[in-house]
Design a protein around this motif. Sequence first.
Motif, PDB file in Angstrom:
ATOM      1  N   LEU A  23     -61.471  -4.179 -66.289  1.00  0.00           N
ATOM      2  CA  LEU A  23     -61.141  -2.761 -66.081  1.00  0.00           C
ATOM      3  C   LEU A  23     -61.713  -1.898 -67.204  1.00  0.00           C
ATOM      4  O   LEU A  23     -62.285  -0.834 -66.951  1.00  0.00           O
ATOM      5  N   ARG A  32     -70.675   1.618 -64.798  1.00  0.00           N
ATOM      6  CA  ARG A  32     -70.536   1.518 -63.329  1.00  0.00           C
ATOM      7  C   ARG A  32     -71.891   1.720 -62.649  1.00  0.00           C
ATOM      8  O   ARG A  32     -72.193   1.084 -61.638  1.00  0.00           O
ATOM      9  N   PHE A  93     -61.122 -11.781 -58.457  1.00  0.00           N
ATOM     10  CA  PHE A  93     -60.449 -10.470 -58.323  1.00  0.00           C
ATOM     11  C   PHE A  93     -60.902  -9.821 -57.011  1.00  0.00           C
ATOM     12  O   PHE A  93     -61.710  -8.874 -57.011  1.00  0.00           O
ATOM     13  N   PRO A  94     -60.377 -10.296 -55.887  1.00  0.00           N
ATOM     14  CA  PRO A  94     -60.917  -9.835 -54.597  1.00  0.00           C
ATOM     15  C   PRO A  94     -60.893  -8.305 -54.435  1.00  0.00           C
ATOM     16  O   PRO A  94     -59.857  -7.672 -54.637  1.00  0.00           O
ATOM     17  N   GLY A  95     -62.027  -7.766 -54.076  1.00  0.00           N
ATOM     18  CA  GLY A  95     -62.117  -6.336 -53.756  1.00  0.00           C
ATOM     19  C   GLY A  95     -62.245  -5.412 -54.953  1.00  0.00           C
ATOM     20  O   GLY A  95     -62.530  -4.226 -54.782  1.00  0.00           O
ATOM     21  N   LEU A  96     -62.037  -5.949 -56.149  1.00  0.00           N
ATOM     22  CA  LEU A  96     -61.923  -5.075 -57.324  1.00  0.00           C
ATOM     23  C   LEU A  96     -63.211  -4.298 -57.615  1.00  0.00           C
ATOM     24  O   LEU A  96     -63.171  -3.065 -57.776  1.00  0.00           O
ATOM     25  N   VAL A  99     -63.990  -1.541 -54.938  1.00  0.00           N
ATOM     26  CA  VAL A  99     -63.050  -0.420 -54.889  1.00  0.00           C
ATOM     27  C   VAL A  99     -63.227   0.469 -56.125  1.00  0.00           C
ATOM     28  O   VAL A  99     -63.101   1.697 -56.037  1.00  0.00           O
ATOM     29  N   VAL A 100     -63.551  -0.138 -57.248  1.00  0.00           N
ATOM     30  CA  VAL A 100     -63.785   0.650 -58.461  1.00  0.00           C
ATOM     31  C   VAL A 100     -65.069   1.474 -58.327  1.00  0.00           C
ATOM     32  O   VAL A 100     -65.101   2.657 -58.659  1.00  0.00           O
ATOM     33  N   ALA A 103     -64.557   4.415 -56.287  1.00  0.00           N
ATOM     34  CA  ALA A 103     -63.648   5.405 -56.865  1.00  0.00           C
ATOM     35  C   ALA A 103     -64.391   6.457 -57.678  1.00  0.00           C
ATOM     36  O   ALA A 103     -63.851   7.530 -57.947  1.00  0.00           O
TER      37      ALA A 103
END
Lengths: 104, 104
Positions: A23, A32, A93-96, A99-100, A103
Motif C-alpha cells: 500500500l 502507480r 492479494f486478490p484484486g488489490l 483496484v488501486v 482508484a
Amino acid sequence: MTIGRWAPVAHPDVESVVVDDVLRALADPTRRQIVRLLLAEGDRACGTFGLPVAASTLSHHFATLRKAGILRQYDDGRQRMNTLRLDELENRFPGLVRVVLDAG
Amino acid sequence: MTIGRWAPVAHPDVESVVVDDVLRALADPTRRQIVRLLLAEGDRACGTFGLPVAASTLSHHFATLRKAGILRQYDDGRQRMNTLRLDELENRFPGLVRVVLDAG
C-alpha cells in the motif's frame, strides 16, 4: 552471458510481502504510473518510462516497488529491465493492484 | 443539546480525498482493524475498540483515518464516536476498502 553495469538486487518472496508495504509503495502517483505502464505494455527498461522525474528519484521509485514485491528487476546487457509480479501479487492479494490503479 | 469534551474536528470532502492518503492511512494493521470493526459493527466510541495500543497512539490513528476521509467523528455526550464513510468511499474509490481489508 549478460554483463551488467548494475549491482545485483534482492527480491522478497511474495509470501514475505506484507500489505502495508504494498500500500505504501502504491501511495504515489509516479509509482502507480510505472505499474500501469508495466501492466499495459509488459517488461520495460528503467530509462524508457518517459516520466517527468529526475533519474535518482525514478531509481528510488523502482527500488520501493521492488522491495514491496511489486516488480522484479533483471539485467539485459546494459539495460536494467522491470517486470511486474502481477500473478504472484494477484495470488497473495486478490484484486488489490487493479483496484488501486483504478482508484487514481 | 450535546456538550462535548472534545475539540471540533474537520472532515475533508470526499471529492478532495486523494487515493495516496487513503492508501497510506490503510497501510497500518491497527488502522485496518479500526475500519474492520466499524464495517462489521457500526458506529463506535473511540475508547471501545479494545486494541492493544496506547490511547495517544490510538488517537493518532483515528486522526489519520479522519484526515484521509475514511471515517467521520462526532460527539455523543462525553464520547467521541466514529462512523465509517463507506458509501462515500465506495462511490469515489470502488472496491478499494474491502479489497484492502481482505488483503490482510
